[in-house]
Design an enzyme around this catalytic site. Structure first.
Site, PDB file in Angstrom:
ATOM      1  N   CYS A 270       0.863  -1.180   0.000  1.00  0.00           N
ATOM      2  CA  CYS A 270       0.000   0.000   0.000  1.00  0.00           C
ATOM      3  C   CYS A 270       0.901   1.232   0.000  1.00  0.00           C
ATOM      4  CB  CYS A 270      -0.993  -0.020   1.158  1.00  0.00           C
ATOM      5  SG  CYS A 270      -0.282   0.202   2.808  1.00  0.00           S
TER       6      CYS A 270
ATOM      7  N   ARG B 267      -3.394  -0.567   5.418  1.00  0.00           N
ATOM      8  CA  ARG B 267      -3.967  -1.668   4.642  1.00  0.00           C
ATOM      9  C   ARG B 267      -3.042  -2.861   4.475  1.00  0.00           C
ATOM     10  NH1 ARG B 267      -5.521   1.997  -0.378  1.00  0.00           N
ATOM     11  NH2 ARG B 267      -3.662   3.058   0.410  1.00  0.00           N
TER      12      ARG B 267
ATOM     13  N   ASP C 261      -8.255   3.711   1.321  1.00  0.00           N
ATOM     14  CA  ASP C 261      -7.289   4.069   2.356  1.00  0.00           C
ATOM     15  C   ASP C 261      -8.044   4.648   3.553  1.00  0.00           C
ATOM     16  OD1 ASP C 261      -5.192   4.935   3.925  1.00  0.00           O
ATOM     17  OD2 ASP C 261      -4.198   6.051   2.320  1.00  0.00           O
TER      18      ASP C 261
END
Length: 181
Positions: free
Chosen positions: A13, A19, A131
């Site tokens: 990420c 994440r 996100d």
């Protein structure tokens, strides 16, 4: 006979604090549950260097704990050119990461290792895992649920291959790709 090398998966990420650590922990837990901890190596990285060496975001850690996972050992790292050679599968958490990773790839083989996590969720309405960094705990919970679903799909494809001898392990393909002879 010694154990074969594990199948190495890296989740990527932006900063490696939200994440991708979630996905790393979820895949590791699935491997442990199925008795394949020595056959699957799960790690994560970020495309940027903003958080190098830091723990995962507190909201990530809290979210993982609420779902029964332990993310306390995580320390952020950055994806590098060497990461292509060090991993068998490179899993991007959204299309921006996928584009960046493919741009960094030095060969078609490197590009071929890159896939999107949500490609393993047949019910995904978007290929991007959003996100949660600028959101609150409910968004972290929602993101973790998406990651759990897609990672279970990934693991269901990966499991038969990692149970087989490493020499017969074929390249893991996204569900929308045809098998090659």
């Amino acid at each position: 006979m010694t154990d074969p090398d594990p199948f190495r998966v890296i989740f990527v990420c932006t900063g490696n604090i939200c994440r991708s650590p979630m996905a790393e922990v979820v895949l590791r837990a699935l491997a442990v549950q199925r008795g394949l901890a020595s056959r699957v190596l799960s790690r994560s990285a970020g495309t940027g260097d903003w958080h190098l060496g830091e723990r995962a975001d507190e909201r990530t850690l809290d979210c993982l704990t609420r779902r029964g996972y332990d993310g306390s050992a995580h320390r952020a790292r950055q994806f590098s050119a060497a990461s292509f050679a060090e991993n068998d599968l490179i899993v991007a958490l959204d299309r921006t990461h996928e584009r960046i990773l493919k741009a960094w790839a030095r060969s078609d083989d490197d590009k071929g290792k890159v896939t999107l996590l949500r490609a393993f969720d047949p019910h995904a309405s978007s290929m991007d895992v959003p996100d949660p960094y600028y959101a609150g705990p409910p968004m972290f919970d929602s993101v973790l649920a998406m990651i759990e679903t897609a990672t279970r799909g990934l693991f269901s494809q990966l499991e038969p291959a990692v149970r087989a001898p490493r020499t017969t392990l074929r390249a893991l393909r996204r569900p929308d790709q045809e098998d090659l002879p």
